[in-house]
Design an enzyme around this catalytic site. Structure first.
Site, PDB file in Angstrom:
ATOM      1  N   ASP A  13       0.833  -1.203   0.000  1.00 28.59           N
ATOM      2  CA  ASP A  13       0.000   0.000   0.000  1.00 28.59           C
ATOM      3  C   ASP A  13       0.870   1.257   0.000  1.00 28.59           C
ATOM      4  OD1 ASP A  13      -2.287   1.476   0.011  1.00 28.59           O
ATOM      5  OD2 ASP A  13      -2.859   1.038   2.083  1.00 28.59           O
ATOM      6  N   ASN A  61     -10.538  -2.797  -6.436  1.00 30.62           N
ATOM      7  CA  ASN A  61      -9.671  -1.945  -7.265  1.00 30.62           C
ATOM      8  C   ASN A  61     -10.205  -1.749  -8.689  1.00 30.62           C
ATOM      9  OD1 ASN A  61      -6.498  -3.051  -5.783  1.00 30.62           O
ATOM     10  ND2 ASN A  61      -7.792  -1.309  -5.255  1.00 30.62           N
TER      11      ASN A  61
HETATM   12  C1  FPP Z   1      -1.422   0.156  -3.460  1.00 34.15           C
HETATM   13  O1  FPP Z   1      -1.077   1.511  -3.524  1.00 34.15           O
HETATM   14  C2  FPP Z   1      -0.942  -0.599  -4.596  1.00 34.15           C
HETATM   15  C3  FPP Z   1      -1.714  -1.233  -5.534  1.00 34.15           C
HETATM   16  C4  FPP Z   1      -3.181  -1.254  -5.493  1.00 34.15           C
HETATM   17  C5  FPP Z   1      -1.110  -1.941  -6.672  1.00 34.15           C
HETATM   18  C6  FPP Z   1       0.078  -2.792  -6.377  1.00 34.15           C
HETATM   19  C7  FPP Z   1       0.699  -3.158  -7.644  1.00 34.15           C
HETATM   20  C8  FPP Z   1       2.014  -3.163  -7.917  1.00 34.15           C
HETATM   21  C9  FPP Z   1       3.077  -2.866  -6.939  1.00 34.15           C
HETATM   22  C10 FPP Z   1       2.444  -3.436  -9.313  1.00 34.15           C
HETATM   23  C11 FPP Z   1       2.531  -4.778  -9.871  1.00 34.15           C
HETATM   24  C12 FPP Z   1       2.593  -5.970  -9.012  1.00 34.15           C
HETATM   25  C13 FPP Z   1       3.258  -7.118  -9.324  1.00 34.15           C
HETATM   26  C14 FPP Z   1       3.034  -8.312  -8.483  1.00 34.15           C
HETATM   27  C15 FPP Z   1       4.209  -7.208 -10.431  1.00 34.15           C
HETATM   28  P1  FPP Z   1      -2.235   2.580  -3.688  1.00 34.15           P
HETATM   29  O2  FPP Z   1      -2.394   2.860  -5.131  1.00 34.15           O
HETATM   30  O3  FPP Z   1      -3.464   2.097  -2.989  1.00 34.15           O
HETATM   31  O4  FPP Z   1      -1.594   3.792  -2.948  1.00 34.15           O
HETATM   32  P2  FPP Z   1      -2.330   4.912  -2.085  1.00 34.15           P
HETATM   33  O5  FPP Z   1      -3.024   4.206  -0.957  1.00 34.15           O
HETATM   34  O6  FPP Z   1      -1.204   5.776  -1.628  1.00 34.15           O
HETATM   35  O7  FPP Z   1      -3.284   5.602  -3.010  1.00 34.15           O
END
Ligand code: FPP
Length: 232
Positions: A13, A61
């Protein structure tokens, strides 16, 4: 290292906030987040962790802006394409779990290919949860169990029997769950499977979570006293 958890799971996150703090688009945070995935996978193999699971995309998501959803799916495709060799060289089996019916045919094909290519790798299993939610998993398990066993068969089911219908069947429950970015909630992740999991919350944002941070979480875990509801 002593007392290494067999299964470590991570709610990655804080990518968006990491990018925002730098005046950049959210996707920039996801890009950097892929680097953390690479670093943490390596650190987990080095530490002797047997299962590393990552919450990459939840059922919820899908409600993000279409451009961000598209970019995340592209990133997943790119990561799959780029990491085949490294995963195979390091003996890492790749598994995707979740509601795969919602993924594109192209992505599903790439996932199947990588799962097939790494199926004999035995050093560690990397599980990526895609289009997953804990409630979805419990519901699909319930429906499968009912269809297979009928109401008579369902009546005498045990928790162990039920676990066989979850998408995580055959995978040990997480010993340690890490959530980055300061949030302290489960967000519809492994609801059934985290019954006795140890939680470690850190303020570090996912793009900044690398090998030292992962090792620190393993050390915190090693100092925990797990009792599973019993008296020691
Ligand atoms: C959370 O940060 C992250 C995600 C929902 C996506 C995670 C995906 C990756 C790291 C990329 C690809 C993964 C693999 C396994 C290759 P957020 O967007 O919720 O951040 P925020 O809470 O600060 O808005």
């Amino acid at each position: 290292m002593n007392n290494v958890p067999q299964h470590v799971s991570i709610i990655m996150d804080g990518n968006g906030r990491w990018a925002k703090a730098r005046g950049r688009e959210r996707v920039y945070g996801h890009l950097e987040g892929v680097e953390s995935v690479r670093a943490v996978t390596e650190a987990a193999v080095e530490a002797g962790v047997r299962y590393l699971s990552l919450y990459a995309f939840s059922e919820e998501n899908w409600n993000r802006p279409q451009a961000e959803v598209d970019r995340l799916m592209e990133l997943m495709m790119e990561a799959i394409r780029n990491e085949v060799k490294t995963l195979m060289d390091n003996g890492v089996r790749f598994v995707v779990l979740g509601n795969r019916a919602r993924l594109s045919a192209t992505l599903n094909k790439a996932i199947d290919d990588l799962m097939e290519k790494t199926s004999a790798c035995g050093r560690m299993t990397l599980i990526v949860f895609l289009s997953y939610s804990g409630q979805w998993d419990i519901l699909q398990a319930m429906k499968k169990a009912a269809a297979e066993r009928g109401s008579e068969g369902v009546r005498d089911m045990t928790a162990e029997d039920f676990g066989k219908y979850l998408v995580t069947s055959g995978i040990p429950d997480p010993d340690l769950l890490i959530r980055t970015s300061g949030e302290q909630r489960i967000s519809n992740y492994l609801l059934w499977q985290c019954a006795y999991t140890e939680f470690v919350f850190t303020d570090v944002l996912w793009p900044d979570f690398r090998k030292p941070e992962f090792r620190a979480a393993l050390e915190t875990y090693a100092s925990r006293d797990r009792r599973y509801g019993k008296v020691k």
